[in-house]
Design an enzyme around this catalytic site. Structure first.
Site, PDB file in Angstrom:
ATOM      1  N   HIS A   1     -31.006  40.359  31.173  1.00  0.00           N
ATOM      2  CA  HIS A   1     -30.996  39.292  30.153  1.00  0.00           C
ATOM      3  C   HIS A   1     -30.224  39.725  28.911  1.00  0.00           C
ATOM      4  CE1 HIS A   1     -34.452  37.688  32.502  1.00  0.00           C
ATOM      5  NE2 HIS A   1     -34.774  38.965  32.569  1.00  0.00           N
TER       6      HIS A   1
ATOM      7  N   SER B   1      -4.350  41.252  14.632  1.00  0.00           N
ATOM      8  CA  SER B   1      -4.438  39.921  14.036  1.00  0.00           C
ATOM      9  C   SER B   1      -3.372  39.815  12.958  1.00  0.00           C
ATOM     10  CB  SER B   1      -5.822  39.723  13.425  1.00  0.00           C
ATOM     11  OG  SER B   1      -5.775  38.713  12.436  1.00  0.00           O
TER      12      SER B   1
ATOM     13  N   LYS C   1      -8.418  44.126  12.518  1.00  0.00           N
ATOM     14  CA  LYS C   1      -8.738  43.648  13.866  1.00  0.00           C
ATOM     15  C   LYS C   1      -7.969  44.365  14.975  1.00  0.00           C
ATOM     16  CE  LYS C   1     -10.925  40.437  15.031  1.00  0.00           C
ATOM     17  NZ  LYS C   1     -10.910  39.005  14.842  1.00  0.00           N
TER      18      LYS C   1
ATOM     19  N   GLU D   1     -10.027  39.180  27.503  1.00  0.00           N
ATOM     20  CA  GLU D   1     -10.350  37.753  27.367  1.00  0.00           C
ATOM     21  C   GLU D   1      -9.536  36.914  28.344  1.00  0.00           C
ATOM     22  OE1 GLU D   1      -9.749  38.413  22.942  1.00  0.00           O
ATOM     23  OE2 GLU D   1     -10.983  36.600  22.963  1.00  0.00           O
TER      24      GLU D   1
END
Ligand code: ARG
Length: 463
Positions: free
Chosen positions: A161, A282, A288, A295
């Site tokens: 979980h 970024s 970043k 992704e």
């Protein structure tokens, strides 16, 4: 362009050429040109067989086979002019062959049809994708084995979980993906073995009256045997569906792993550092480092599963044998295959380059009362309590630790005894994460010794 001349291949029956819209919906050359090499290999095998069976003469067969190599070199050299009016790769190649060698080109299509021709070409193309998937999966599995080997004993939290459950080892976690990609590998191999039957010689749907030798063409094209039913041979696209479904499951696995890498590389987790080579920055936030590759891999399942569903819908309800609907089989498979191979390669690169942050992993492994089960097991093993009672006592100690703002190993022996007075200081041995993972010696368990056995087994399997 509306052409008033009728088609060269079937002009005998037609007075007028197709409407421009008809041509646009009918033509597949914009995409099926990807099967040019397969089409030419199939035609060369067919021509050799026709000559061996004395259906055409040797000099015509030689001219056809040579001419096809010229066509292939034009295609590979980028000088071939594809024509939409000629619909598809099969007719484009044949028309060009006619320009190069003249009359003998017209004998090539003896005893076959575009229906068995396209099934053969597409099968050969998809077969290559099974092989490419195998190569990509093997490379990814080896990269995972490298990570597992390096960190067979590194402790980290195991989750259910996405809540801390029990400590596990890095190697064990990597090996879980080896099992998953190993099943993908076996699915690809199974499907490849099943699909390797030649449709060539099924002709339009019923076979042919020419004395063809289907064994010979099957062998020349690397098939195990000719397919046994000509109706099935021209209408079967199971091989593409099996590829897409195996690809979808594999892409789902890639997506799950990608999601873990996204989570693990976040500032909140810091379990892994992804290499610069597989990250992006970024344009506005200088701090970043984004896990874009992960992704994108996470997203690839969308189009791959989409292709699987799309082809299933194309095929459902089609009567035997060939229907033009089946021309809609290719683009999605091409796209799915390209993206699966890209995702596998990107994942392999990321896995090879990433570094686990052992300290963060170890710190996280010990937090969240991760050894509560070990405490309950100790109460059962040493004090002989029923597991349900042990579970309850442990729960009360977790609640106490939570109240004190500490972890289980930080409780005093007096506090432990307040829950059950049989508890002794020995209990602290099992509350450490190292002891916890070392104790999980059941087959397939997280103990480093077990993990190393699995690594050795897989190394034996994949070399
Ligand atoms: N371009 C067609 C396809 O991809 C080739 C087969 C055409 N056969 C036919 N009978 N019209 O399916």
């Amino acid at each position: 362009m509306t052409d008033t001349t009728s088609n060269k291949m079937w002009g005998g029956r037609f007075a007028a050429g197709p409407d421009a819209i008809m041509e646009a919906i009918n033509a597949s050359i914009s995409f099926d040109q990807r099967m040019a090499a397969q089409d030419i290999a199939g035609s060369r095998a067919h021509a050799a067989m026709l000559a061996a069976q004395n259906i055409i003469n040797d000099s015509d067969a030689d001219a056809i086979r040579e001419g096809l190599l010229t066509v292939l070199s034009e295609i590979e050299g980028g000088t071939f002019n594809y024509s939409t009016a000629l619909e598809d790769i099969h007719m484009n190649v044949e028309a060009r062959l006619k320009e190069i060698i003249g009359e003998p080109a017209g004998r090539l299509h003896t005893g076959r049809s575009r229906n068995d021709q396209v099934a053969t070409d597409f099968k050969l193309w998809v077969r290559d994708q099974f092989d490419a998937a195998e190569t990509g999966l093997l490379a990814l599995i080896k990269a995972l084995l490298g990570q597992a080997d390096a960190g067979a004993g590194w402790v980290m939290p195991g989750f259910t979980h996405l809540q801390t459950a029990q400590p596990v080892t890095w190697g064990h976690h990597m090996m879980a993906y080896v099992e998953m990609f190993g099943r993908d590998l076996s699915r690809m191999r199974d499907a490849r073995a099943r699909m390797n039957e030649s449709p060539l010689g099924a002709a339009a749907l019923a076979g042919t009256s020419f004395p063809i030798d289907r064994e010979m063409t099957a062998q020349a094209l690397g098939f195990d045997r000719p397919s046994a039913n000509s109706l099935d041979a021209v209408s079967d696209r199971d091989f593409a569906l099996e590829f897409l479904s195996a690809a979808s499951i594999c892409a789902m696995h890639l997506s799950r792993f990608a999601e873990e890498l996204v989570i693990w590389s976040s500032a909140q987790f810091r379990f892994v550092t992804l290499s610069d080579r597989f990250s992006t920055g970024s344009s506005i936030m200088p701090q970043k480092k984004n896990p874009d590759a992960a992704e994108l891999i996470r997203a690839k399942i969308g189009r791959i599963m989409g292709a699987n569903v799309a082809l299933m819908m194309v095929m459902k309800g089609l009567p035997l044998a060939y229907s033009k609907d089946m021309q809609e089989d290719k683009e999605q498979v091409f796209d799915a295959a390209d993206n699966l191979m890209l995702a596998l390669a990107a994942m392999e690169g990321m896995v090879k380059d990433m570094s686990a942050n052992c300290d963060s992993l170890a710190a996280a492994a010990g937090s969240g009362f991760s050894t509560a089960t070990d405490l309950a097991d100790w109460l059962v093993r040493v004090l002989g309590l029923p597991f349900r009672d042990a579970h309850h006592i442990t729960g009360s100690l977790v609640a106490l630790a939570e109240k004190q703002g500490c972890d289980l190993p930080d409780l005093t022996i007096e506090q432990m005894k307040s829950a059950h007075d049989g508890i002794t200081v020995d209990v602290f041995d099992v509350l450490g994460v190292e002891n916890s993972v070392n104790s999980r010696m059941s087959y397939g368990g997280t103990a480093p010794e077990q993990v190393r056995k699995q690594i050795a087994r897989w190394k034996g399997l994949v070399g």
